[in-house]
Each structure stands twice: as C-alpha cells, then as structure tokens.
Motif scaffolding. Structure first.
Motif, PDB file in Angstrom:
ATOM      1  N   ALA A 272       1.050  -1.229  -0.187  1.00  0.00           N
ATOM      2  CA  ALA A 272      -0.179  -0.604  -0.127  1.00  0.00           C
ATOM      3  C   ALA A 272       0.630   1.418  -0.176  1.00  0.00           C
ATOM      4  N   SER A 273       0.428   2.467  -0.511  1.00  0.00           N
ATOM      5  CA  SER A 273       0.572   3.961  -0.590  1.00  0.00           C
ATOM      6  C   SER A 273       0.193   4.069   1.041  1.00  0.00           C
ATOM      7  N   VAL A 274       1.159   5.015   1.535  1.00  0.00           N
ATOM      8  CA  VAL A 274       0.571   4.971   2.954  1.00  0.00           C
ATOM      9  C   VAL A 274       0.226   6.484   3.344  1.00  0.00           C
ATOM     10  N   VAL A 275      -0.341   7.182   4.165  1.00  0.00           N
ATOM     11  CA  VAL A 275      -0.684   8.735   3.892  1.00  0.00           C
ATOM     12  C   VAL A 275       0.256   8.432   6.164  1.00  0.00           C
ATOM     13  N   VAL A 276       1.344   8.883   5.845  1.00  0.00           N
ATOM     14  CA  VAL A 276       1.681   8.661   7.819  1.00  0.00           C
ATOM     15  C   VAL A 276       0.831  10.248   8.724  1.00  0.00           C
ATOM     16  N   ASN A 277       0.180  10.371   9.075  1.00  0.00           N
ATOM     17  CA  ASN A 277      -0.888  11.155   9.973  1.00  0.00           C
ATOM     18  C   ASN A 277      -0.023  11.760  10.805  1.00  0.00           C
ATOM     19  N   TYR A 278      -0.071  12.929  10.819  1.00  0.00           N
ATOM     20  CA  TYR A 278       1.104  13.413  12.202  1.00  0.00           C
ATOM     21  C   TYR A 278       0.330  14.703  13.248  1.00  0.00           C
ATOM     22  N   PHE A 279      -0.069  14.075  14.938  1.00  0.00           N
ATOM     23  CA  PHE A 279      -0.736  15.486  15.160  1.00  0.00           C
ATOM     24  C   PHE A 279       0.402  17.197  15.034  1.00  0.00           C
ATOM     25  N   PRO A 280      -0.179  18.228  14.029  1.00  0.00           N
ATOM     26  CA  PRO A 280       0.601  18.625  14.438  1.00  0.00           C
ATOM     27  C   PRO A 280       0.914  19.230  15.668  1.00  0.00           C
ATOM     28  N   SER A 281       2.661  19.729  15.918  1.00  0.00           N
ATOM     29  CA  SER A 281       2.569  20.013  17.827  1.00  0.00           C
ATOM     30  C   SER A 281       3.549  21.845  17.066  1.00  0.00           C
ATOM     31  N   ALA A 282       3.647  22.560  18.715  1.00  0.00           N
ATOM     32  CA  ALA A 282       4.556  23.352  18.646  1.00  0.00           C
ATOM     33  C   ALA A 282       6.029  23.025  18.653  1.00  0.00           C
TER      34      ALA A 282
ATOM     35  N   ASP B 282       6.997  20.799  16.956  1.00  0.00           N
ATOM     36  CA  ASP B 282       6.998  19.509  15.548  1.00  0.00           C
ATOM     37  C   ASP B 282       7.845  18.603  15.892  1.00  0.00           C
ATOM     38  N   LEU B 283       7.697  17.740  16.648  1.00  0.00           N
ATOM     39  CA  LEU B 283       8.592  16.491  17.354  1.00  0.00           C
ATOM     40  C   LEU B 283       7.733  15.395  16.368  1.00  0.00           C
ATOM     41  N   HIS B 284       6.242  15.556  16.398  1.00  0.00           N
ATOM     42  CA  HIS B 284       5.371  14.659  15.669  1.00  0.00           C
ATOM     43  C   HIS B 284       5.657  14.708  13.827  1.00  0.00           C
ATOM     44  N   ARG B 285       6.045  15.614  13.324  1.00  0.00           N
ATOM     45  CA  ARG B 285       6.519  15.877  12.681  1.00  0.00           C
ATOM     46  C   ARG B 285       7.759  15.576  11.908  1.00  0.00           C
ATOM     47  N   LYS B 286       8.285  16.120  12.231  1.00  0.00           N
ATOM     48  CA  LYS B 286       9.629  15.513  12.296  1.00  0.00           C
ATOM     49  C   LYS B 286      10.139  13.838  12.539  1.00  0.00           C
ATOM     50  N   ARG B 287       9.370  13.097  13.130  1.00  0.00           N
ATOM     51  CA  ARG B 287       9.410  11.523  13.227  1.00  0.00           C
ATOM     52  C   ARG B 287       8.712  11.253  12.343  1.00  0.00           C
ATOM     53  N   ALA B 288       7.424  12.014  12.015  1.00  0.00           N
ATOM     54  CA  ALA B 288       6.736  11.486  10.722  1.00  0.00           C
ATOM     55  C   ALA B 288       7.498  11.460   9.610  1.00  0.00           C
ATOM     56  N   GLU B 289       8.471  12.959   8.695  1.00  0.00           N
ATOM     57  CA  GLU B 289       9.673  12.709   8.209  1.00  0.00           C
ATOM     58  C   GLU B 289      10.358  11.650   7.619  1.00  0.00           C
ATOM     59  N   ALA B 290      11.047  11.033   9.127  1.00  0.00           N
ATOM     60  CA  ALA B 290      11.658  10.061   9.386  1.00  0.00           C
ATOM     61  C   ALA B 290      11.108   8.935   8.961  1.00  0.00           C
ATOM     62  N   ILE B 291      10.099   8.597   9.783  1.00  0.00           N
ATOM     63  CA  ILE B 291       9.209   7.087   9.574  1.00  0.00           C
ATOM     64  C   ILE B 291       8.784   6.853   7.424  1.00  0.00           C
ATOM     65  N   VAL B 292       8.541   8.386   6.903  1.00  0.00           N
ATOM     66  CA  VAL B 292       8.129   8.396   5.210  1.00  0.00           C
ATOM     67  C   VAL B 292       9.668   7.730   4.907  1.00  0.00           C
ATOM     68  N   GLU B 293      10.916   8.736   5.167  1.00  0.00           N
ATOM     69  CA  GLU B 293      12.021   8.590   4.516  1.00  0.00           C
ATOM     70  C   GLU B 293      12.651   7.187   4.291  1.00  0.00           C
ATOM     71  N   ASP B 294      12.197   6.714   5.651  1.00  0.00           N
ATOM     72  CA  ASP B 294      12.629   5.396   5.753  1.00  0.00           C
ATOM     73  C   ASP B 294      12.029   4.273   5.271  1.00  0.00           C
ATOM     74  N   LEU B 295      10.975   5.049   4.839  1.00  0.00           N
ATOM     75  CA  LEU B 295       9.991   3.436   4.282  1.00  0.00           C
ATOM     76  C   LEU B 295      10.367   3.771   2.116  1.00  0.00           C
ATOM     77  N   GLY B 296      10.450   4.811   2.392  1.00  0.00           N
ATOM     78  CA  GLY B 296      11.179   4.482   1.498  1.00  0.00           C
ATOM     79  C   GLY B 296       9.892   5.479  -0.217  1.00  0.00           C
ATOM     80  N   GLY B 297      10.441   5.174  -0.822  1.00  0.00           N
ATOM     81  CA  GLY B 297       8.165   5.620  -1.998  1.00  0.00           C
ATOM     82  C   GLY B 297       6.932   4.999  -1.313  1.00  0.00           C
ATOM     83  N   ARG B 298       5.985   5.829  -1.430  1.00  0.00           N
ATOM     84  CA  ARG B 298       4.907   5.471  -1.548  1.00  0.00           C
ATOM     85  C   ARG B 298       4.325   5.481  -0.481  1.00  0.00           C
ATOM     86  N   ALA B 299       4.527   6.863   0.026  1.00  0.00           N
ATOM     87  CA  ALA B 299       5.009   7.059   1.312  1.00  0.00           C
ATOM     88  C   ALA B 299       4.714   8.649   2.095  1.00  0.00           C
ATOM     89  N   VAL B 300       4.085   9.524   2.853  1.00  0.00           N
ATOM     90  CA  VAL B 300       3.811  10.489   2.491  1.00  0.00           C
ATOM     91  C   VAL B 300       3.768  11.129   4.225  1.00  0.00           C
TER      92      VAL B 300
END
Length: 84
Positions: free
Chosen positions: A33-43, A45-63
């Motif tokens: 599956a292509s996956v959308v890694v949702n995160y809760f926006p926080s002041a 940016d911890l969740h955004r950074k973590r989500a972006e790291a997961i997307v990078e680790d997964l490679g393609g088909r992730a945002v």
C-alpha cells in the motif's frame, strides 16, 4: 502469517508518527500500500519530524501529512493529500 497484497491501495493511518500507528503504517507499506503517515501538529514539530523520518525510511509510496483529526476541515485536507 497471512499474506495480503495491497498494491494499488492507499491507506491513511492516523497517529502514525509513533507506536501502534507507526507499526500499522510499516505493515501496510510492506503489503504494497501507499501510506499517508498522519501526525498531530505540535509547536515543537516533534511529531512532524518523526513522521518525516518514517516516510524517509519507508522510501517510495509514503507521505507525511499533519492533521488534527478532531477537526473536520483538517480531516478533509488529510484525505485530499491522500488522493494526490
């Protein structure tokens, strides 16, 4: 383990920047599956950074996409991002 092929499908996983949500995103991605890694926006940016790291680790088909799922407008935007 049951094998499942989700090729051509898109999964939106809320809370996917940590814990069970993260593991769900990884499992669905492995199944094709292509996956959308949702995160809760926080002041901090911890969740955004973590989500972006997961997307990078997964490679393609992730945002990564930030959205507070308590907000109907943000949910709509999240699914619009998934459709792209």
């Amino acid at each position: 383990m049951v094998e499942i092929d989700l090729s051509g499908k898109t999964a939106v996983i809320t809370g996917a920047s940590q814990g069970l949500g993260e593991q769900t995103a990884r499992t669905l991605h492995r199944a094709g599956a292509s996956v959308v890694v949702n995160y809760f926006p926080s002041a901090d940016d911890l969740h955004r950074k973590r989500a972006e790291a997961i997307v990078e680790d997964l490679g393609g088909r992730a945002v990564a996409a930030g959205a507070d799922v308590r907000s109907p407008a943000q949910i709509a935007a999240l699914f619009e991002a998934a459709a792209e």
